[in-house]
Design a protein around this motif. Structure first.
Motif, PDB file in Angstrom:
ATOM      1  N   THR A 252      53.202-100.981 132.528  1.00 14.98           N
ATOM      2  CA  THR A 252      51.958-100.576 131.868  1.00 14.98           C
ATOM      3  C   THR A 252      50.837-100.931 132.829  1.00 14.98           C
ATOM      4  OG1 THR A 252      51.631-102.726 130.805  1.00 14.98           O
ATOM      5  CG2 THR A 252      52.905-101.086 129.561  1.00 14.98           C
ATOM      6  N   ASN A 290      45.407 -92.669 130.634  1.00 13.93           N
ATOM      7  CA  ASN A 290      46.243 -93.526 129.788  1.00 13.93           C
ATOM      8  C   ASN A 290      45.578 -94.859 129.481  1.00 13.93           C
ATOM      9  OD1 ASN A 290      47.712 -93.993 132.716  1.00 13.93           O
ATOM     10  ND2 ASN A 290      47.798 -95.845 131.459  1.00 13.93           N
ATOM     11  N   ASP A 293      46.490-102.208 129.284  1.00 13.54           N
ATOM     12  CA  ASP A 293      46.642-103.432 128.468  1.00 13.54           C
ATOM     13  C   ASP A 293      45.311-103.879 127.837  1.00 13.54           C
ATOM     14  OD1 ASP A 293      49.193-103.362 129.468  1.00 13.54           O
ATOM     15  OD2 ASP A 293      48.945-105.094 130.808  1.00 13.54           O
ATOM     16  N   ASN A 305      49.590 -99.341 124.849  1.00  6.38           N
ATOM     17  CA  ASN A 305      49.483 -99.343 126.325  1.00  6.38           C
ATOM     18  C   ASN A 305      50.772 -98.709 126.834  1.00  6.38           C
ATOM     19  OD1 ASN A 305      50.998-101.463 125.312  1.00  6.38           O
ATOM     20  ND2 ASN A 305      50.575-102.818 127.030  1.00  6.38           N
ATOM     21  N   LEU A 307      54.018 -97.225 128.340  1.00 12.38           N
ATOM     22  CA  LEU A 307      54.948 -97.562 129.428  1.00 12.38           C
ATOM     23  C   LEU A 307      55.229 -96.281 130.211  1.00 12.38           C
ATOM     24  CD1 LEU A 307      56.810 -99.959 130.404  1.00 12.38           C
ATOM     25  CD2 LEU A 307      58.614 -98.919 129.030  1.00 12.38           C
ATOM     26  N   GLU A 362      55.318-107.661 132.245  1.00  9.05           N
ATOM     27  CA  GLU A 362      55.166-107.165 130.866  1.00  9.05           C
ATOM     28  C   GLU A 362      55.150-108.279 129.813  1.00  9.05           C
ATOM     29  OE1 GLU A 362      58.000-106.645 132.553  1.00  9.05           O
ATOM     30  OE2 GLU A 362      59.706-106.303 131.215  1.00  9.05           O
TER      31      GLU A 362
END
Ligand SMILES: C=C1C[C@]23C[C@@]1(O)CC[C@H]2[C@@]12CCC[C@@](C)(C(=O)O1)[C@H]2[C@@H]3C(=O)O
Ligand SMILES: O=C(O)CCC(=O)C(=O)O
Ligand SMILES: [Fe+2]
Length: 370
Positions: A252, A290, A293, A305, A307, A362
């Protein structure tokens, strides 16, 4: 004194004292990736087979093939639509990613930037290594920052810019580097103003008040200087056996928003629950946006968020340019929750989150979850 142009309130001291503010490069220097500096990208063009170091376990190829659902496409939004704020807000909630047309960034500028990125990656390896990212630094030529978290290397070479690219560009080309710097500067300016517009629409959609710190930052005259921004040029060279490699491993993005231009070559995929990996098929002239986080945190988890990863095309090299946008490193991001809903994350300062991500990838989010 700098003021929020909407509320006429003074902007926070943090944003005013530009001299003592942490820059994004500094924030990354404070969290170096110790294993990365002595490793350089392969000279991909000279290879006839995939070396073991880049040969991903077979099972990941099966995952690539079996879980790619080409029938579902991610939303496409026209920025000239009168309901654009609602459309973007809803898609951020349901998908966390969309393609945007009529965004106002001139096609000729995007084409020139892509051509300059191509000119960079076309250089012989000996030349590109002159601009190799220095140990602990965030900018220049090199491997993706996420490399140390995977046991195999990615089929990828990248070049990271934060602000001016002159120092590294002059190492790449002893002369004739100005066209590269000029186009990258103009491209970053255009991306920043688009990112500000979209962030503004999203803050309105989330009904975040004008006097919240995040609105204050975005509307302030100081936002021109005080942002975290980076431009990442990505290249996925041709591969003798694309079924064995990974272009960019699942991740992300860290900041609020990413605005991506992808060349006409396919490869980007997003992971969607219930569907698996979905391709983000290039649409001529569209940019891919996109949620990162920090918007996930700010929206109190309402915006996913997303992937995403990149697979390598069997026939052609792929280029992309990702622009990352967020508040400055010293800014404290606080989840916006509508009571009785309670905050899902504790507040976090951007540079602290950059540090958590550098160490834990992550798992960084779960470390600030309440
Ligand atoms: C500002 C940044 C975001 C980024 C790390 C970087 O310093 C510049 C490169 C960006 C990138 C591009 C490829 C994927 C990614 C996870 C990575 O390893 O480097 C992102 C980083 C990110 O969003 O954290
Ligand atoms: O190359 C792409 O399409 C995606 C790049 C990306 O995810 C990134 O730079 O963070
Ligand atoms: Fe990404």
């Amino acid at each position: 004194m700098l003021q929020n142009s909407k509320t006429n309130k003074p902007i926070s001291l943090l944003c005013q004292s530009i001299n003592i503010m942490t820059t994004l490069s500094q924030a990354y220097r404070d969290h170096p990736l110790i294993h990365l500096h002595h490793i350089v990208p392969l000279d991909f063009d000279s290879l006839r087979t995939v070396p073991d170091s880049h040969d991903w376990p077979h099972s990941s190829y099966d995952t690539l093939k079996l879980h790619t659902n080409g029938d579902v496409s991610i939303p496409l939004i026209d920025m000239s639509d009168p309901n654009v704020a609602m459309l973007i807000g809803n898609v951020c909630k349901t998908w966390g990613v969309f393609q945007l047309t009529n965004h106002g960034v001139p096609t000729s500028l995007v084409e020139r930037a892509e051509a300059e990125a191509g000119r960079l990656f076309d250089l012989p390896m000996t030349r590109k290594l002159k601009a190799l990212r220095a140990p602990g630094d965030a900018t220049g030529y090199g491997l993706p920052r996420i490399t140390p978290f995977f046991s195999k290397y990615m089929w990828h070479e990248g070049f990271t810019i934060m602000g001016s690219s002159a120092e590294h560009a002059s190492q790449l080309w002893s002369s004739n580097y100005q066209p590269f710097c000029d186009v990258m500067e103009e491209y970053q300016k255009n991306m920043k103003s688009l990112a500000e517009k979209i962030t503004h629409l999203i803050l309105n959609f989330l009904k975040i008040p004008d006097d919240a710190e995040i609105s204050n930052w975005l509307h302030s005259a100081g936002a021109a200087a005080a942002c975290s921004t980076a431009l990442q040029l990505n290249c996925y060279p041709r591969c003798p056996d694309p079924t064995r490699v990974m272009g960019l491993a699942p991740h992300t993005d860290t900041f609020l928003l990413t605005i991506l231009h992808q060349s006409s070559t396919c490869g980007l995929q997003i992971f969607r629950d219930g569907f698996g990996w979905l391709p983000v098929t290039p649409v001529a002239g569209a940019l891919v946006l996109n949620v990162g986080d920090l918007f996930h945190i700010l929206s109190n988890g309402r915006f996913p968020n997303v992937l995403h990863r990149v697979v390598v095309d069997p026939t052609r090299r792929r280029l992309s340019m990702a622009y990352f946008f967020g508040p400055p490193p010293d800014f404290c991001v606080t989840p916006f929750n509508n009571p009785p809903e309670s905050p899902r994350f504790r507040s976090v300062v951007v540079k602290e989150y950059v540090g958590l991500k550098a160490k834990n990838l992550e798992c960084a989010l779960s470390m600030i979850e309440i």
